[in-house]
Design a protein around this motif. Sequence first.
Motif, short mmCIF file in Angstrom:
data_model
loop_
_atom_site.label_atom_id
_atom_site.label_comp_id
_atom_site.label_asym_id
_atom_site.label_seq_id
_atom_site.Cartn_x
_atom_site.Cartn_y
_atom_site.Cartn_z
N PRO A 48 1.27 -1.28 -0.08
CA PRO A 48 -0.42 -0.51 -0.10
C PRO A 48 0.96 1.48 -0.15
CG PRO A 48 -0.90 -1.99 1.66
CD PRO A 48 0.96 -1.86 1.23
N LEU A 49 2.33 1.40 0.75
CA LEU A 49 3.24 2.23 0.98
C LEU A 49 3.36 2.06 -0.67
CD1 LEU A 49 4.54 4.55 2.58
CD2 LEU A 49 6.11 2.68 2.91
N ARG A 50 3.63 1.94 -0.92
CA ARG A 50 4.44 1.74 -2.24
C ARG A 50 3.43 2.31 -3.65
NH1 ARG A 50 9.91 -0.76 -3.53
NH2 ARG A 50 10.00 -0.13 -5.84
N ARG A 51 2.20 1.46 -3.69
CA ARG A 51 1.41 2.56 -4.84
C ARG A 51 1.19 4.00 -4.59
NH1 ARG A 51 -3.65 3.41 -3.82
NH2 ARG A 51 -4.48 2.85 -1.82
N ALA A 52 0.35 4.27 -2.78
CA ALA A 52 0.13 5.32 -2.46
C ALA A 52 1.57 6.31 -2.88
CB ALA A 52 0.38 5.61 -0.68
N LEU A 53 2.42 5.68 -2.54
CA LEU A 53 3.50 7.41 -3.12
C LEU A 53 4.09 6.93 -4.60
CD1 LEU A 53 6.35 5.80 -0.82
CD2 LEU A 53 4.65 7.91 -0.46
N GLU A 54 3.88 6.00 -5.19
CA GLU A 54 3.70 5.67 -7.02
C GLU A 54 4.98 5.59 -7.07
OE1 GLU A 54 1.84 9.21 -8.47
OE2 GLU A 54 0.11 8.92 -8.95
N GLN A 55 4.95 4.81 -6.03
CA GLN A 55 6.79 4.57 -6.87
C GLN A 55 6.04 3.43 -8.04
OE1 GLN A 55 7.78 3.22 -2.33
NE2 GLN A 55 9.32 5.39 -2.33
N SER A 56 7.72 2.64 -8.37
CA SER A 56 7.91 2.04 -9.45
C SER A 56 7.33 -0.11 -8.12
CB SER A 56 8.73 1.51 -9.86
OG SER A 56 10.18 1.01 -9.12
N ALA A 57 6.45 -0.33 -9.04
CA ALA A 57 6.14 -1.65 -8.41
C ALA A 57 7.15 -2.76 -8.10
CB ALA A 57 5.09 -2.57 -8.87
N TYR A 58 7.06 -3.21 -7.38
CA TYR A 58 7.36 -3.80 -6.63
C TYR A 58 7.28 -5.82 -6.88
CZ TYR A 58 11.26 -6.42 -2.73
OH TYR A 58 12.25 -6.85 -2.33
N LEU A 59 8.82 -6.51 -7.84
CA LEU A 59 8.70 -7.42 -8.34
C LEU A 59 8.92 -8.70 -7.65
CD1 LEU A 59 7.64 -8.53 -11.43
CD2 LEU A 59 9.06 -7.92 -12.28
N VAL A 60 7.96 -9.72 -7.69
CA VAL A 60 8.48 -10.56 -6.41
C VAL A 60 8.34 -12.08 -7.42
CG1 VAL A 60 7.87 -12.43 -4.66
CG2 VAL A 60 8.08 -9.40 -4.60
N PHE A 61 8.84 -12.73 -8.57
CA PHE A 61 8.86 -14.12 -8.22
C PHE A 61 9.38 -15.29 -7.45
CE2 PHE A 61 10.97 -12.16 -12.83
CZ PHE A 61 9.03 -11.71 -13.34
N ASP A 62 8.63 -16.59 -8.34
CA ASP A 62 8.57 -17.53 -7.12
C ASP A 62 10.02 -18.70 -7.97
OD1 ASP A 62 7.17 -20.48 -8.53
OD2 ASP A 62 7.11 -18.27 -9.29
N CYS A 63 10.76 -19.69 -7.18
CA CYS A 63 11.47 -20.12 -7.07
C CYS A 63 11.68 -21.83 -7.18
CB CYS A 63 13.39 -19.75 -6.82
SG CYS A 63 14.58 -21.01 -7.25
#
Length: 269
Positions: A48-63
């Motif tokens: 929610p913080l990243r979205r509210a601050l309009e920061q680039s999305a944090y990208l999470v992949f799996d292994c």
Amino acid sequence: MSIEQPIPRHPIAPERIAKHEEVAVVGGIPVSTQSLGGLIDRMLDEAPLRRALEQSAYLVFDCNGQGLSMNATDAAFRANLAQADLIHADGQIIVAASRWAGQPPIADRSSTTDMFIDSLVPAAKAGVSYYLLGGEEKVNAACADRIVEMAPGLTVAGRRNGFWKPEEEDAVIDAINAAAPDVLWVGTGKPREQAFCVRNRDRIKAGWIVTCGGLFNYITGDYPRAPMWMQRNGLEWLHRMGTRPKELAWRYITTNPHALWLIWKHRHG
């Protein structure tokens, strides 16, 4: 299904967003050592913080084993995987390998399905919104309904099935951005979901983007999960192969041995 966009409920200082990960190099891939619970808490705090601050999305992949094999054989997949901000241990073999290879130990397995399910009630309480992208239309719709039943009050900002033509991708992005979810779950399968995320991460208005493969089918029950003892002992792949042999037998027969060889080859990091 609630469609309104929640107001941010996490007045967290921007500096709380971690910039670096402790990782274990497994089969040539740097995997976060963070626990499942820690990963969920962090997602619900940061997204929610990243979205509210309009920061680039944090990208999470799996292994998992398949990912190890594809990383070694598919150059495009390898390039996309390298763009992740965090790669988590979706397979029990990855957790075990971190110890075999003398790497920093991965706390526990963070299967995407468990990460999703375990986060639903806390997300509903915190007002963290989700967007579901992927799967067949009937599966996607049923999943959206099911998770609101599982976590009353959960905000599903929007949803869309995983079938679109290249020329429709702009419209897909526009729909996501109109919903502006805290967390976008992308379940279109490897390598398509990784390519989509990397290609569009700078255009998507979301806090976190998490790839999730066949997650929606597991929520609806279309794909059965393995008994807990099989999950704990790294045998969920065997259950999947046994219940969906036409779809998965060849994948596991070919990628599992290759993944084990890669773990051995990169055992010293």
